[in-house]
Write a protein that holds these residues in place. Structure first.
Motif, PDB file in Angstrom:
ATOM      1  N   MET A   9       0.882  -1.271   0.119  1.00 53.30           N
ATOM      2  CA  MET A   9      -0.015  -0.033  -0.061  1.00 53.30           C
ATOM      3  C   MET A   9       0.849   1.201   0.276  1.00 53.30           C
ATOM      4  SD  MET A   9      -2.894   1.526  -0.183  1.00 53.30           S
ATOM      5  CE  MET A   9      -3.807   0.083  -0.161  1.00 53.30           C
ATOM      6  N   LYS A  10       0.502   2.099  -0.822  1.00 55.62           N
ATOM      7  CA  LYS A  10       1.155   3.621  -0.746  1.00 55.62           C
ATOM      8  C   LYS A  10      -0.157   4.552  -0.137  1.00 55.62           C
ATOM      9  CE  LYS A  10       2.133   4.093  -5.189  1.00 55.62           C
ATOM     10  NZ  LYS A  10       2.617   4.666  -6.339  1.00 55.62           N
ATOM     11  N   PHE A  11       0.167   4.959   1.066  1.00 51.70           N
ATOM     12  CA  PHE A  11      -0.804   5.792   1.726  1.00 51.70           C
ATOM     13  C   PHE A  11      -0.279   7.375   1.127  1.00 51.70           C
ATOM     14  CE2 PHE A  11      -1.492   2.852   5.347  1.00 51.70           C
ATOM     15  CZ  PHE A  11      -2.590   2.612   5.103  1.00 51.70           C
ATOM     16  N   GLY A  12      -1.223   7.945   0.743  1.00 53.91           N
ATOM     17  CA  GLY A  12      -1.097   9.569   0.530  1.00 53.91           C
ATOM     18  C   GLY A  12      -1.595  10.032   1.871  1.00 53.91           C
ATOM     19  N   VAL A  13      -0.907  11.202   2.536  1.00 50.97           N
ATOM     20  CA  VAL A  13      -1.247  11.746   3.767  1.00 50.97           C
ATOM     21  C   VAL A  13      -1.141  12.967   3.578  1.00 50.97           C
ATOM     22  CG1 VAL A  13      -0.961  11.745   6.297  1.00 50.97           C
ATOM     23  CG2 VAL A  13      -0.220   9.756   4.999  1.00 50.97           C
ATOM     24  N   ILE A  14      -2.271  13.549   4.100  1.00 48.09           N
ATOM     25  CA  ILE A  14      -2.454  15.083   3.910  1.00 48.09           C
ATOM     26  C   ILE A  14      -2.311  15.759   5.459  1.00 48.09           C
ATOM     27  CG2 ILE A  14      -4.013  17.094   3.288  1.00 48.09           C
ATOM     28  CD1 ILE A  14      -2.977  15.314   1.021  1.00 48.09           C
ATOM     29  N   ALA A  15      -1.273  16.581   5.562  1.00 45.48           N
ATOM     30  CA  ALA A  15      -1.188  17.304   7.048  1.00 45.48           C
ATOM     31  C   ALA A  15      -0.672  18.910   6.890  1.00 45.48           C
ATOM     32  CB  ALA A  15      -0.208  16.529   7.508  1.00 45.48           C
ATOM     33  N   HIS A  37       3.312   8.766   2.153  1.00 44.82           N
ATOM     34  CA  HIS A  37       3.721   9.903   1.343  1.00 44.82           C
ATOM     35  C   HIS A  37       2.902  11.265   1.406  1.00 44.82           C
ATOM     36  CE1 HIS A  37       5.962   6.908  -0.865  1.00 44.82           C
ATOM     37  NE2 HIS A  37       4.631   6.088  -0.806  1.00 44.82           N
ATOM     38  N   PHE A  38       3.536  12.036   2.011  1.00 39.48           N
ATOM     39  CA  PHE A  38       2.810  13.304   2.688  1.00 39.48           C
ATOM     40  C   PHE A  38       2.961  14.379   1.562  1.00 39.48           C
ATOM     41  CE2 PHE A  38       3.520  11.477   6.233  1.00 39.48           C
ATOM     42  CZ  PHE A  38       2.583  11.856   7.381  1.00 39.48           C
ATOM     43  N   GLY A  39       1.314  14.965   1.481  1.00 40.55           N
ATOM     44  CA  GLY A  39       1.236  16.218   0.808  1.00 40.55           C
ATOM     45  C   GLY A  39       1.193  17.329   1.901  1.00 40.55           C
ATOM     46  N   ARG A  40       1.711  18.265   2.137  1.00 36.01           N
ATOM     47  CA  ARG A  40       1.630  19.287   2.981  1.00 36.01           C
ATOM     48  C   ARG A  40       0.600  20.438   2.623  1.00 36.01           C
ATOM     49  NH1 ARG A  40       3.611  17.962   8.023  1.00 36.01           N
ATOM     50  NH2 ARG A  40       5.256  16.518   8.141  1.00 36.01           N
ATOM     51  N   ILE A  41      -0.207  20.773   3.577  1.00 39.53           N
ATOM     52  CA  ILE A  41      -1.153  21.786   3.537  1.00 39.53           C
ATOM     53  C   ILE A  41      -0.280  23.117   3.874  1.00 39.53           C
ATOM     54  CG2 ILE A  41      -3.395  22.715   4.469  1.00 39.53           C
ATOM     55  CD1 ILE A  41      -4.094  19.854   4.959  1.00 39.53           C
ATOM     56  N   THR A  74      -0.236  12.798  -7.213  1.00 39.23           N
ATOM     57  CA  THR A  74       0.704  12.375  -8.406  1.00 39.23           C
ATOM     58  C   THR A  74       1.394  11.283  -8.187  1.00 39.23           C
ATOM     59  OG1 THR A  74       2.209  13.923  -7.612  1.00 39.23           O
ATOM     60  CG2 THR A  74       0.833  14.963  -8.903  1.00 39.23           C
ATOM     61  N   CYS A  75       1.483  10.774  -7.061  1.00 40.52           N
ATOM     62  CA  CYS A  75       2.175   9.507  -6.653  1.00 40.52           C
ATOM     63  C   CYS A  75       1.362   8.194  -6.807  1.00 40.52           C
ATOM     64  CB  CYS A  75       3.207   9.722  -5.350  1.00 40.52           C
ATOM     65  SG  CYS A  75       2.005   9.432  -3.727  1.00 40.52           S
ATOM     66  N   SER A  76       0.062   8.566  -7.179  1.00 38.74           N
ATOM     67  CA  SER A  76      -0.871   7.366  -7.400  1.00 38.74           C
ATOM     68  C   SER A  76      -0.887   6.521  -5.785  1.00 38.74           C
ATOM     69  CB  SER A  76      -0.496   6.449  -8.400  1.00 38.74           C
ATOM     70  OG  SER A  76      -0.631   7.286  -9.551  1.00 38.74           O
ATOM     71  N   PRO A  77      -1.164   7.073  -4.963  1.00 37.67           N
ATOM     72  CA  PRO A  77      -1.490   6.321  -3.570  1.00 37.67           C
ATOM     73  C   PRO A  77      -2.785   5.641  -3.720  1.00 37.67           C
ATOM     74  CG  PRO A  77      -2.161   8.528  -3.071  1.00 37.67           C
ATOM     75  CD  PRO A  77      -1.487   8.614  -4.458  1.00 37.67           C
ATOM     76  N   GLY A  78      -3.015   4.547  -2.918  1.00 34.22           N
ATOM     77  CA  GLY A  78      -4.070   3.458  -3.184  1.00 34.22           C
ATOM     78  C   GLY A  78      -5.135   4.267  -2.175  1.00 34.22           C
ATOM     79  N   TYR A  79      -4.823   5.053  -1.203  1.00 39.45           N
ATOM     80  CA  TYR A  79      -5.600   5.397   0.102  1.00 39.45           C
ATOM     81  C   TYR A  79      -5.004   6.694   0.572  1.00 39.45           C
ATOM     82  CZ  TYR A  79      -8.449   4.177   4.262  1.00 39.45           C
ATOM     83  OH  TYR A  79      -9.325   4.188   5.280  1.00 39.45           O
ATOM     84  N   VAL A  80      -5.932   7.401   1.010  1.00 38.04           N
ATOM     85  CA  VAL A  80      -5.550   8.832   1.461  1.00 38.04           C
ATOM     86  C   VAL A  80      -5.887   8.884   2.848  1.00 38.04           C
ATOM     87  CG1 VAL A  80      -6.155  11.183   1.326  1.00 38.04           C
ATOM     88  CG2 VAL A  80      -5.372   9.957  -0.741  1.00 38.04           C
TER      89      VAL A  80
END
Length: 253
Positions: A9-15, A37-41, A74-80
């Motif tokens: 699993m690749k998790f995308g995480v928004i923080a 894999h973090f996307g920063r707010i 853009t890194c195509s996570p399977g779950y956020v």
């Protein structure tokens, strides 16, 4: 072909960009084959001294959330995973459902919220302990307006919030500077209200280790939002690995 490291699993995480606790706490809990894999707010670390400034913090977060989500997708996570807390409790249970639907529409994959994870954690503890949980106590880093929305979420879901401590941390970044001793003392104070369970919210409070220890002291569920949210996301994504050191949820459920 699958990702060489995140092959399960690749998790995308928004923080928020000011959050320095959620990323390292999630990293400690990730099983082999799972990557975060973090996307920063991106928000400023403005002072938060009252309700008005706290609400402005939420305005800042809302204004930058979709851009952060677009970046991490853009890194195509399977779950956020929503690695931020206050917004997931805002306007109670109804607000949480609206946020989840909005984020899933934007992401195109399942999105987990800390509020829903805490609710699921309470339900799971009831099964583990074979004992109903009705009275809860809550620890937050928020101002009163944030505490009001947290209380509403749990009340909407049928719980009695018998005690709540809001630490009123002076900025979003400085939430992470609250020491473990302060968190421990707050948990002990909350326990004086004789709750069935204690919940900590606010993903920049590094509370997972403190909560795990407190479960042993108090012999009752003590739920840290980062541990609960990562546990919930793993299980929701079909990953059943168990591990010690992060509370009974990760070890037994």
């Amino acid at each position: 072909m699958v990702d060489s490291l995140g092959y399960r699993m690749k998790f995308g995480v928004i923080a928020p960009s000011t959050n320095t606790s959620v990323e390292p706490e999630y990293a400690l809990m990730q099983p082999r084959g799972v990557t975060n894999h973090f996307g920063r707010i991106v928000i400023p670390d403005d002072p938060v001294r009252n309700d008005k400034e706290f609400e402005q913090l939420l305005v800042n977060i809302r204004g930058a959330t979709e851009e952060a989500l677009d970046a991490v997708m853009t890194c195509s996570p399977g779950y956020v995973i929503m690695g931020m807390s206050a917004e997931t409790f805002w306007d109670g249970a109804g607000g949480a459902e609206k946020l989840k639907k909005k984020m899933e529409k934007c992401a195109g994959v399942t999105v987990s919220l800390g509020s829903h994870a805490c609710d699921a954690a309470l339900a799971t503890y009831q099964k583990l302990n074979k004992k109903k949980i009705k009275k809860i106590a809550v620890l937050t880093p928020y101002m009163p307006v944030g505490d009001k929305n947290v209380r509403k979420f749990f009340t909407d879901n049928g719980y009695d919030v018998v005690a709540l401590i809001g630490l009123k941390s002076p900025s979003p970044m400085l939430i992470a500077h609250e020491p473990a001793s302060k968190l421990r003392n707050a948990i002990m104070e909350l326990n004086g209200s004789n709750p069935d369970a204690i919940i900590q919210v606010g993903t920049n409070l590094a509370c997972s280790a403190v909560a795990e220890e407190a479960e042993r002291w108090l012999d009752k569920p003590v739920i840290a939002i980062n541990a609960a949210t990562y546990w919930f996301s793993l299980r929701d994504a079909g990953i059943k690995d168990r591990m010690e050191g992060y509370g009974r949820l990760m070890a037994e459920a």
